[in-house]
Design a protein around this motif. Structure first.
Motif, mmCIF file in Angstrom:
data_model
loop_
_atom_site.group_PDB
_atom_site.id
_atom_site.type_symbol
_atom_site.label_atom_id
_atom_site.label_comp_id
_atom_site.label_asym_id
_atom_site.label_seq_id
_atom_site.Cartn_x
_atom_site.Cartn_y
_atom_site.Cartn_z
ATOM 1 N N THR A 197 0.829 -1.200 0.000
ATOM 2 C CA THR A 197 0.000 0.000 0.000
ATOM 3 C C THR A 197 0.862 1.249 0.000
ATOM 4 O O THR A 197 1.668 1.462 0.910
ATOM 5 N N GLY A 198 0.697 2.082 -1.026
ATOM 6 C CA GLY A 198 1.508 3.283 -1.139
ATOM 7 C C GLY A 198 0.770 4.570 -0.866
ATOM 8 O O GLY A 198 1.387 5.595 -0.572
ATOM 9 N N ASP A 199 -0.562 4.548 -0.973
ATOM 10 C CA ASP A 199 -1.331 5.784 -0.827
ATOM 11 C C ASP A 199 -1.960 5.877 0.557
ATOM 12 O O ASP A 199 -3.138 6.192 0.705
ATOM 13 N N ASP A 200 -1.165 5.640 1.586
ATOM 14 C CA ASP A 200 -1.662 5.647 2.956
ATOM 15 C C ASP A 200 -0.591 6.250 3.853
ATOM 16 O O ASP A 200 0.519 5.717 3.955
ATOM 17 N N ALA A 201 -0.920 7.355 4.495
ATOM 18 C CA ALA A 201 0.069 8.087 5.287
ATOM 19 C C ALA A 201 0.612 7.244 6.437
ATOM 20 O O ALA A 201 1.814 7.246 6.710
ATOM 21 N N ALA A 202 -0.258 6.509 7.110
ATOM 22 C CA ALA A 202 0.188 5.706 8.253
ATOM 23 C C ALA A 202 1.108 4.578 7.797
ATOM 24 O O ALA A 202 2.135 4.305 8.431
ATOM 25 N N ALA A 203 0.754 3.925 6.688
ATOM 26 C CA ALA A 203 1.599 2.843 6.169
ATOM 27 C C ALA A 203 2.965 3.370 5.762
ATOM 28 O O ALA A 203 3.997 2.741 6.025
ATOM 29 N N ASN A 204 2.986 4.527 5.123
ATOM 30 C CA ASN A 204 4.261 5.109 4.704
ATOM 31 C C ASN A 204 5.098 5.558 5.897
ATOM 32 O O ASN A 204 6.326 5.437 5.873
ATOM 33 N N GLU A 205 4.449 6.060 6.920
ATOM 34 C CA GLU A 205 5.192 6.496 8.100
ATOM 35 C C GLU A 205 5.837 5.300 8.797
ATOM 36 O O GLU A 205 6.994 5.359 9.226
ATOM 37 N N ARG A 206 5.097 4.196 8.900
ATOM 38 C CA ARG A 206 5.673 2.993 9.500
ATOM 39 C C ARG A 206 6.831 2.474 8.656
ATOM 40 O O ARG A 206 7.886 2.092 9.182
ATOM 41 N N ALA A 207 6.636 2.452 7.349
ATOM 42 C CA ALA A 207 7.698 1.968 6.462
ATOM 43 C C ALA A 207 8.929 2.857 6.561
ATOM 44 O O ALA A 207 10.060 2.356 6.613
ATOM 45 N N ARG A 208 8.712 4.160 6.587
ATOM 46 C CA ARG A 208 9.840 5.095 6.659
ATOM 47 C C ARG A 208 10.632 4.902 7.951
ATOM 48 O O ARG A 208 11.877 4.872 7.944
ATOM 49 N N ALA A 209 9.927 4.757 9.063
ATOM 50 C CA ALA A 209 10.604 4.571 10.343
ATOM 51 C C ALA A 209 11.454 3.297 10.322
ATOM 52 O O ALA A 209 12.599 3.292 10.787
ATOM 53 N N GLY A 210 10.898 2.227 9.774
ATOM 54 C CA GLY A 210 11.651 0.985 9.697
ATOM 55 C C GLY A 210 12.865 1.105 8.801
ATOM 56 O O GLY A 210 13.949 0.590 9.126
ATOM 57 N N MET A 211 12.710 1.764 7.662
ATOM 58 C CA MET A 211 13.823 1.918 6.737
ATOM 59 C C MET A 211 14.937 2.749 7.350
ATOM 60 O O MET A 211 16.128 2.395 7.254
#
Length: 206
Positions: free
Chosen positions: A100-114
């Motif tokens: 999922t790319g168009d979801d702020a919460a999903a992107n924030e979690r992914a960014r933190a992990g990266m």
């Protein structure tokens, strides 16, 4: 003629590779009974999607004849970019468990992990940018209607692989269809679904 299947694994700035995603889970072994399977490793710590596109594009161009590509999770971005860049080489496309790319919460979690895994924040921001799929313009998805496209959902859905992404892809790519879903291969819930997934992929690529 035996179908040529190009498998692109998931993961993003982590230690995931083709063997862990497709090999040890039994997918390569199952598919190899029915198709010519090639499952390369994506560049593990790429600074951009262009780096991944270049690396896998070179490998794709060396394959003999058109191929059927299966992308998994964040690998869906790579396979869409390959299909857009090399339309003469890709004649079927399966988007499995699209991240999922168009979801702020999903992107924030992914960014933190990266970032926690050592990814420079600016690189993480660039990789996570996009629309329905990270790294892909939504308008470009419509051009995929020239080839058979299928979408395989994560069942059950999860925060990183949401149902809304599947619906958005089906709505954006004219003529695309949904296939029977299952958990992603590296997860503990996947093993009972191996035979189902192999049958689903074989039916699509043939």
């Amino acid at each position: 003629m035996t179908a040529r299947v190009f498998l692109v694994h998931g993961g993003l700035w982590d230690r995931m590779d083709a063997e862990a995603f497709w090999g040890t889970t039994g997918v390569i072994g199952g598919l190899s009974e029915h198709a010519d399977v090639f499952a390369p490793d994506r560049p593990r710590y790429a600074s951009s999607w262009d780096v991944e596109l270049s690396a896998l594009g070179d490998l794709l161009a060396k394959r003999s004849g058109p191929v059927r590509i299966v992308g998994a999770s964040n690998g869906c971005t790579v396979v869409v970019l390959l299909a857009l860049r090399y339309p003469e080489l890709v004649d079927r496309l399966l988007l499995a468990w699209p991240a999922t790319g168009d979801d702020a919460a999903a992107n924030e979690r992914a960014r933190a992990g990266m970032v926690n895994r050592g990814c420079p924040p600016e690189v993480a921001d660039g990789l996570l940018a996009g629309g329905i799929l990270r790294g892909v313009k939504d308008a470009d998805l419509a051009t995929l209607a020239r080839i058979p496209v299928a979408v395989l959902p994560s069942v059950p859905e999860n925060p990183s692989h949401q149902r809304k992404t599947v619906d958005s892809l089906l709505g954006s790519i004219r003529g695309s269809r949904e296939l029977a879903g299952c958990p992603e291969p590296p997860t503990p819930a996947f093993p009972p679904y191996l035979d189902q997934l192999v049958r689903t992929i074989v039916e699509f690529v043939n």
